[in-house]
Scaffold this active site. Sequence first.
Site, short mmCIF file in Angstrom:
data_model
loop_
_atom_site.label_atom_id
_atom_site.label_comp_id
_atom_site.label_asym_id
_atom_site.label_seq_id
_atom_site.Cartn_x
_atom_site.Cartn_y
_atom_site.Cartn_z
N HIS A 46 73.74 -0.91 -12.32
CA HIS A 46 72.82 -1.83 -11.14
C HIS A 46 72.64 -0.87 -9.77
O HIS A 46 73.62 -0.25 -9.54
CB HIS A 46 73.47 -3.19 -10.84
CG HIS A 46 74.69 -3.57 -10.82
ND1 HIS A 46 76.01 -3.53 -11.08
CD2 HIS A 46 75.23 -3.80 -9.11
CE1 HIS A 46 77.11 -3.70 -10.74
NE2 HIS A 46 76.80 -4.03 -9.46
N ARG B 61 80.47 -11.95 -3.66
CA ARG B 61 80.64 -12.03 -5.45
C ARG B 61 81.69 -12.67 -6.24
O ARG B 61 83.00 -12.62 -5.45
CB ARG B 61 80.58 -10.78 -5.38
CG ARG B 61 80.55 -9.72 -6.89
CD ARG B 61 80.39 -8.45 -7.01
NE ARG B 61 81.94 -7.69 -7.64
CZ ARG B 61 82.10 -6.64 -7.63
NH1 ARG B 61 81.57 -5.76 -7.56
NH2 ARG B 61 83.24 -6.37 -7.76
#
Length: 286
Positions: free
Chosen positions: A262, A277
């Site tokens: 990513h 996160r």
Amino acid sequence: MSYQSFDVTPISGALGAEVHGIDLSIPLSKQTFEEVHEALLDNLVIFFRDQDLTPEQQLSFARRFGGIHLHPYMKGLDDHPEVLAIIKEKDDTRTFGASWHVDQMFTEKPAMGAMLYAKELPPAGGDTLYANMYLAYDALSEGMKDMLTNVKTFAVGDRFKRLGGQSRKDVYKGVSVMANHVKDPGDVKTENEHPLVRTHPETGRKALFIGGHVQRFAGMTDEESAPLLNYLKAHTVRPEFTCRFGWKPGSLAFWDNRCTQHFAVGDYNGSRREMHRVTIQGDRPV
Ligand code: OGA
Ligand code: MN
């Protein structure tokens, strides 16, 4: 593939799907959990919209999938050390995660996956790109696949060559909050070798396992590694292997870190972005 507990809408031909009809703040039934797991394996990254989650609720959802992985270099929230705040302030000039990478690939057991939850977003920009490493592997010629069979990569967690060998603290000077959250990894081993082609432990499919932390092939020099490594790094992120996710406050992305890379797009200088996160522990790649 159809699911009984929710609707799944792919966002590209390569990977990524939005999952509609689940409230992640409430514990999932066994069936819903199993279907979410299936949707992740099928789509590699899944996106949930309009969630309203406390750090505790995000952690409870994550723990259904495994133990929580702590980032060796980054401190979490004071009251929830397993939750990492990814913040870019209005005046910051750098973006955390703005290169193609696999999370914590430099550790012995890189994360199984991560859940990123959007708290505050710029008016435009700040998307995240994902790439499908099964497709990248499948697209190679048989000759190249054979040649790569026993190759290992060497990945590091700090002082990346790409950034001139600077320390994380220096690199992150342009992302003020992140610079303040850098910690010493202590005894954690942050330089590791991994197979370049890994077999996904759940799907059994082969994927290229490569990302920005890879410095060279194990047992080879920088010069020997560079041409093929650069080719593979570019090959793995060809547009037809990728998707792009546009966030809204309350969106949550859950990616399988074993078969994707990513990239955080840093196109919103002058605006603030804040994400939470939570990362799930993974296995030793084989
Ligand atoms: C991460 C990361 C992407 C983003 O949290 O691991 O790379 O868009 N973030 O912030
Ligand atoms: Mn990342």
